[in-house]
Scaffold this active site. Structure first.
Site, mmCIF file in Angstrom:
data_model
loop_
_atom_site.group_PDB
_atom_site.id
_atom_site.type_symbol
_atom_site.label_atom_id
_atom_site.label_comp_id
_atom_site.label_asym_id
_atom_site.label_seq_id
_atom_site.Cartn_x
_atom_site.Cartn_y
_atom_site.Cartn_z
ATOM 1 N N GLY A 195 -26.821 27.856 75.239
ATOM 2 C CA GLY A 195 -27.080 27.320 73.898
ATOM 3 C C GLY A 195 -27.062 28.408 72.843
ATOM 4 N N GLU B 76 -22.097 33.120 80.855
ATOM 5 C CA GLU B 76 -23.210 33.280 79.908
ATOM 6 C C GLU B 76 -24.146 34.355 80.443
ATOM 7 O OE1 GLU B 76 -24.193 32.236 76.747
ATOM 8 O OE2 GLU B 76 -25.743 33.691 77.252
ATOM 9 N N THR C 65 -27.695 31.407 70.147
ATOM 10 C CA THR C 65 -28.627 31.653 69.047
ATOM 11 C C THR C 65 -29.225 30.363 68.506
ATOM 12 O OG1 THR C 65 -27.235 33.521 68.428
ATOM 13 C CG2 THR C 65 -28.846 32.779 66.798
ATOM 14 N N CYS C 66 -28.376 29.392 68.220
ATOM 15 C CA CYS C 66 -28.854 28.181 67.534
ATOM 16 C C CYS C 66 -29.985 27.534 68.320
ATOM 17 C CB CYS C 66 -27.696 27.205 67.348
ATOM 18 S SG CYS C 66 -28.196 25.704 66.505
ATOM 19 N N HIS D 225 -31.844 2.743 45.255
ATOM 20 C CA HIS D 225 -32.992 3.235 44.476
ATOM 21 C C HIS D 225 -34.271 3.035 45.282
ATOM 22 C CE1 HIS D 225 -35.693 4.007 41.157
ATOM 23 N NE2 HIS D 225 -36.357 2.918 41.521
ATOM 24 N N ALA E 72 -27.093 35.343 78.890
ATOM 25 C CA ALA E 72 -28.511 35.182 78.544
ATOM 26 C C ALA E 72 -28.875 33.700 78.603
ATOM 27 C CB ALA E 72 -28.787 35.800 77.184
#
Ligand SMILES: Cc1cc2nc3c(=O)[nH]c(=O)nc-3n(C[C@H](O)[C@H](O)[C@H](O)COP(=O)(O)OP(=O)(O)OC[C@H]3O[C@@H](n4cnc5c(N)ncnc54)[C@H](O)[C@@H]3O)c2cc1C
Length: 464
Positions: free
Chosen positions: A40, A35, A42-43, A442, A37
């Site tokens: 996780g 990794e 962008t998200c 309902h 950056a």
């Protein structure tokens, strides 16, 4: 150069890579996860998590301004402390990111490399001074905001979905170029934070991929909150201005220019594939840089797969995660799962939200099949009336012969949740008759789904 051999290499710790590393190590493989950056992707860091957290802040501000409608008295003007709102978002982001990083770091059999990965050969990946090799490589590198080639764009400061999260003061006037999913969420959010907002969109309608009735209803919601909407904007150009930025355009109506204090560019995303040295591995991409994959997410090179936004087969967290499920099922569980089996579903998180599944009515009509269409405005949904939020509509399209649902939209309060009744029906391949004897709760938005299904009418199909 330090050489290390693995059973599998995962490039990118976004939404598909980490769970895949979990399954691969669980199958006793030695796995490297790289990794460059923030864990996780962008998200977690600049997409779903911070935006939905800020959308929640924006909704509270909106309801506080409407408090009197509900008999609740709020004294004085409502304002948003953006620094506090951003801090709340960032604490949620940090918890998610750190949890993931910690999980990967402690995963038996997994070695985490922090740095930029690039291919050296079809079985080798370089990260800084490390040369990693493996017979299986999984690319999960995601995408980033594209910067449109419009005149003046290099001369003015502009924001994207990442940099806008660093603002700690509400802009005076935010001009959003791009009236699709990302642009609309930020536009409404910042309007509710207290900014003047103008959306500039090239297409004749906002969110042009949706049906005209849905798009029109969305535009009415946004205009109703005081957002200026400029559609069919041609020749968009930007230039510095004493008050910030001047955006000129050629529209069918309205002023030819708007001056804003800040400019957000939200005109689409491009895959992070240009700096991966894919040519050294021989991995093919399409003209826009998306990695070409088959129905099981294999690339043009045996032993290399591409998952998530970078393969152009989905642009959502749940599609990236589903890519992981497909690859894991096929590689580890003897499955034969394919992307083409996936029923598209997504939401647009303006407020009220739009929940969507399957094809639009427009796309269904283009299939040339006999159709049934049922719809209902939210003004005829008790729960929406009781909540004082009656904007929007729900709509379902089905094949008149097979009676299977082809697609649905619920734009309205709770639409992002209520759509799952239809998502579930489509995934179960149920017909519209399956709901006939259902007894929904309902009052809910979902309780009207069987009613809409029961009232569907034949739709005129275009003549050939
Ligand atoms: C503003 C915004 C809001 C969004 N909201 C939603 C939403 O509400 N719901 C939803 O479903 N989707 C949403 N999305 C889309 C969602 O964020 C993406 O679809 C999802 O993150 C894609 O996951 P991914 O794993 O493919 O890529 P990413 O999450 O982007 O992860 C890719 C990772 O790879 C790393 N990387 C890239 N290149 C390299 C390299 N060469 N070496 C090492 N590492 C590398 C990156 O740093 C990154 O961490 C949103 C997107 C944006 C921009």
């Amino acid at each position: 150069m330090n050489g290390s051999a693995f059973d599998a290499i995962v490039i990118g710790a976004g939404q598909a890579g980490p769970p895949l590393a979990g399954r691969l190590t669980g199958a006793r493989m030695k796995v490297a996860v790289i990794e460059r950056a923030r864990f996780g992707g962008t998200c977690v860091n600049t997409g779903c998590t911070p935006t939905k957290t800020l959308v929640a802040t924006a909704r509270v501000a909106h309801l506080a301004r409407r408090a009197r409608d509900y008999g609740v008295m709020v004294e004085g003007a409502v304002s948003v402390d953006l620094a506090r709102a951003q801090a709340r978002a960032q604490s949620i982001v940090a918890a998610s990111r750190e949890g993931l990083e910690d999980w990967l770091g402690r995963m038996p059999g997994c070695t985490v490399f922090r740095g930029h990965a690039a291919f050296q050969s079809p079985t080798q990946v370089r990260v800084g001074d490390d040369l990693l090799s493996a017979p299986r490589i999984f690319i999960n590198v995601g995408a980033r905001a594209s910067v449109p080639r419009m005149p003046g764009v290099d001369d003015v400061p502009h924001l994207d979905n990442s940099s806008i999260l660093a603002l700690d003061r509400v802009p005076e006037h935010l001009v959003v170029v791009g009236g699709s999913y990302v642009g609309l969420e930020f536009a409404q959010m910042f309007r509710r934070f207290g900014a003047a907002v103008t959306i500039v969109e090239m297409q004749p309608h906002l969110i042009a991929r949706e049906d005209p009735d849905v798009s029109t209803a969305i535009e009415a919601i946004l205009r109703g909150e005081g957002i200026a909407v400029r559609t069919a904007a041609r020749c968009i150009a930007v230039a510095p201005h004493a008050r910030g930025v001047r955006v000129t355009m050629d529209c069918a109506e309205g002023e030819p220019a708007v001056v804003g204090s800040h400019l957000l560019l939200a005109v689409g995303r491009r895959p992070n594939t240009d700096d991966l040295a894919l040519d050294r591995a021989g991995v093919a991409t399409d003209a826009r840089g998306f990695i070409t994959v088959d129905d099981r997410l294999a690339t043009s090179v045996p032993g290399i797969w591409a998952l998530g936004d970078c393969n152009g087969r989905g642009a959502f967290t749940h599609t990236a995660y589903n890519d992981f499920e497909i690859v894991a099922a096929n590689l580890l569980d003897g499955g034969d799962r394919r992307v083409s089996e996936r029923i598209p579903a997504y939401a647009l998180y303006i407020d009220p939200p739009l929940g969507r599944v399957g094809v639009t009515e427009t796309a269904a009509r283009a299939l040339g099949r006999p159709l049934l269409v049922g719809s209902r405005p939210m003004t005829r949904v008790s729960r929406a009336i009781e909540k004082g939020e009656t904007q929007g509509l729900m709509k379902v399209v089905a094949d008149a012969e097979t009676r299977q649902i082809l697609g649905a939209a619920i734009l309205g309060v709770g639409g992002d949740e209520a759509i799952h009744g239809l998502v579930d029906m489509m995934n179960a391949r149920a017909t519209i008759d399956a709901y006939r004897w259902a007894v929904p709760i309902h009052p809910t938005v979902s309780e009207l789904i069987p009613t809409v299904l029961g009232e569907m009418k034949p739709a005129a199909t275009p003549t050939a």
